[in-house]
Design a protein around this motif. Sequence first.
Motif, PDB file in Angstrom:
ATOM      1  N   PRO A   1       0.818  -1.225   0.000  1.00  0.00           N
ATOM      2  CA  PRO A   1       0.000   0.000   0.000  1.00  0.00           C
ATOM      3  C   PRO A   1       0.846   1.268   0.000  1.00  0.00           C
ATOM      4  O   PRO A   1       0.384   2.325  -0.442  1.00  0.00           O
ATOM      5  CB  PRO A   1      -0.831  -0.121   1.279  1.00  0.00           C
ATOM      6  N   ARG A   2       2.094   1.179   0.460  1.00  0.00           N
ATOM      7  CA  ARG A   2       2.936   2.370   0.499  1.00  0.00           C
ATOM      8  C   ARG A   2       3.466   2.764  -0.882  1.00  0.00           C
ATOM      9  O   ARG A   2       4.130   3.783  -1.027  1.00  0.00           O
ATOM     10  CB  ARG A   2       4.089   2.171   1.477  1.00  0.00           C
TER      11      ARG A   2
ATOM     12  N   ALA B   1       1.374   3.499  -3.107  1.00  0.00           N
ATOM     13  CA  ALA B   1       0.308   4.372  -3.590  1.00  0.00           C
ATOM     14  C   ALA B   1       0.833   5.785  -3.824  1.00  0.00           C
ATOM     15  O   ALA B   1       1.736   6.270  -3.128  1.00  0.00           O
ATOM     16  CB  ALA B   1      -0.840   4.405  -2.589  1.00  0.00           C
TER      17      ALA B   1
ATOM     18  N   LEU C   1      -0.296   9.716  -3.924  1.00  0.00           N
ATOM     19  CA  LEU C   1      -1.347  10.541  -3.328  1.00  0.00           C
ATOM     20  C   LEU C   1      -1.414  11.925  -3.965  1.00  0.00           C
ATOM     21  O   LEU C   1      -0.411  12.467  -4.443  1.00  0.00           O
ATOM     22  CB  LEU C   1      -1.094  10.710  -1.828  1.00  0.00           C
TER      23      LEU C   1
ATOM     24  N   VAL D   1       3.497   7.573  -1.086  1.00  0.00           N
ATOM     25  CA  VAL D   1       3.421   7.343   0.359  1.00  0.00           C
ATOM     26  C   VAL D   1       4.793   6.963   0.898  1.00  0.00           C
ATOM     27  O   VAL D   1       5.217   7.409   1.965  1.00  0.00           O
ATOM     28  CB  VAL D   1       2.383   6.242   0.672  1.00  0.00           C
ATOM     29  N   ARG D   2       5.506   6.133   0.159  1.00  0.00           N
ATOM     30  CA  ARG D   2       6.804   5.628   0.595  1.00  0.00           C
ATOM     31  C   ARG D   2       7.824   6.739   0.829  1.00  0.00           C
ATOM     32  O   ARG D   2       8.770   6.578   1.598  1.00  0.00           O
ATOM     33  CB  ARG D   2       7.331   4.652  -0.455  1.00  0.00           C
TER      34      ARG D   2
ATOM     35  N   GLN E   1       3.121   8.467   6.809  1.00  0.00           N
ATOM     36  CA  GLN E   1       2.680   7.307   6.032  1.00  0.00           C
ATOM     37  C   GLN E   1       1.530   6.606   6.741  1.00  0.00           C
ATOM     38  O   GLN E   1       0.475   6.335   6.141  1.00  0.00           O
ATOM     39  CB  GLN E   1       3.836   6.316   5.847  1.00  0.00           C
ATOM     40  N   ASN E   2       1.743   6.305   8.004  1.00  0.00           N
ATOM     41  CA  ASN E   2       0.731   5.572   8.770  1.00  0.00           C
ATOM     42  C   ASN E   2      -0.565   6.376   8.874  1.00  0.00           C
ATOM     43  O   ASN E   2      -1.664   5.817   8.774  1.00  0.00           O
ATOM     44  CB  ASN E   2       1.270   5.247  10.169  1.00  0.00           C
TER      45      ASN E   2
ATOM     46  N   LEU F   1      -2.370   6.521   5.229  1.00  0.00           N
ATOM     47  CA  LEU F   1      -2.892   5.248   4.741  1.00  0.00           C
ATOM     48  C   LEU F   1      -4.196   4.873   5.438  1.00  0.00           C
ATOM     49  O   LEU F   1      -4.982   4.092   4.906  1.00  0.00           O
ATOM     50  CB  LEU F   1      -1.844   4.136   4.930  1.00  0.00           C
TER      51      LEU F   1
ATOM     52  N   ARG G   1      -6.018   9.140  -4.219  1.00  0.00           N
ATOM     53  CA  ARG G   1      -5.057   8.060  -3.999  1.00  0.00           C
ATOM     54  C   ARG G   1      -5.121   7.074  -5.160  1.00  0.00           C
ATOM     55  O   ARG G   1      -6.192   6.579  -5.515  1.00  0.00           O
ATOM     56  CB  ARG G   1      -5.354   7.345  -2.678  1.00  0.00           C
TER      57      ARG G   1
ATOM     58  N   ASP H   1      -3.489   3.503  -6.149  1.00  0.00           N
ATOM     59  CA  ASP H   1      -2.683   2.365  -5.702  1.00  0.00           C
ATOM     60  C   ASP H   1      -1.880   1.809  -6.876  1.00  0.00           C
ATOM     61  O   ASP H   1      -2.379   1.704  -8.000  1.00  0.00           O
ATOM     62  CB  ASP H   1      -3.571   1.272  -5.112  1.00  0.00           C
TER      63      ASP H   1
END
Length: 445
Positions: free
Chosen positions: A302-303, A305, A307, A364-365, A372-373, A376, A402, A404
């Motif tokens: 998921p990271r 993604a 944004l 996100v990464r 990040q947390n 998400l 977002r 993915d």
Amino acid sequence: MMKLGSFRSAALLLVGSFAAVAVAQTGGVQSSTGLDLPSNPKFIGSGDPNVRTATAIVNGDVITRTDVDQRMALILLANRGANIPPEEMQRLRDQVLRNLVDETLQIQAAKAADIKIEPREIETFYNRYVQNLKQTPKEFEAYLRSVGSSPNSLKRQIHGEVAWSRLQSREIEPFVNVGEEEVRSVIERLKASKGTQEYRVSEIFLSATPETAAEVRANLMRIVQQLQQGGSFPAYARQFSEASTAAVGGDLGWVRAEQLPEPLAQAAQQLQVGQISEPIPVPGGFSLLAVQDTRQLLTADPRNAVLSLKQMSLSFPAGSKRAQIEPMIQKLSQTAQTMGGCGRAEEAAATIGAEVVSSDQVRVRDLPPVLQNALLGMSIGQATPPFGTVEEGIRVLVLCGRDDQDVSTEPNFQQVYAQLEEQRVNMRALRYLRDLRRDAVVDYR
């Protein structure tokens, strides 16, 4: 190239200035200044404070104390004026001098190999760097001088990095061989390891002998302390690391535990993202390891993604206290949560005097782990809690969209080939530099 950090005013500690003391002699005369000065004063100690003498002569090339002072200023600037205790400054100077000696050897080796680095090339790299900082060359020069450095110090570092890179391209890379079967074997192992953990790690390596091990370890522990106080790992890697990855801020890229030497593999598996190891004994010296990120091999994350965000921020006058601005922070939080999404961000921000900045391609990464947390777990239109400092501004992020990304594709042949080649080039480059040091004539003053 070394990242110098933001252009905020910072009180930077510079060392290495000279002191000249005049000694009164018998028979002195009273001058018109009202001072009891000797008729023929003689300087003792370091001599004329305006004369910068040699700190080292490397195969005939002089490194002055000015060179060391200005490079130290760059290091302090890169770390945003990190508070280095006075007792550590001399050790830092010693390391900076060693770095300048290595840099000189690299430039000399490139010249001996008939590799010419034209001044206009260095200027091009320098100007590109300045442009990235949204400064004019004149503004940047004035800023560097205001903190005790100079454009020449940065250009010298650019010269060293370009020379060393081209020397490796000519003298090392052509002699590194990676076979197709070897690459395919690695790819097959990667496929079989699908779902296993990978680590994005950076290193700082210092060589050591049994006689110097204690001192080198102590030096690395001091670096750890500075990093824990907010120092820049890439900046320290560029200045101190003896591995060839120093040129890229110590970045080893994405690796699996089994690709690392056993001591480093254990550290990578135990560290959390953002953490830094203590000095780790490895063949030939010690390493510091920093885990920048983790992921599961060939598995969607998921990271990955991308944004779309809007940032709402409040700035405050210098000297503002947290208690004074607390009502404004609460108003920012309330406004961001109740404005009904990104479409009304500018309108809502205007009511509280906030500034809005939009960005549509944020991975996100690439964000700090805490953000990040938070992001998400958010839905479109929601905002993070306020974050930041009174000095730098308080802000919130509003999630506008977002996308993915699925990166669970098979490993690419060229990527695997390049990674294997880079690892072998790095090992040979380290040995090459050690040979240059061994054969050099260095006269320390």
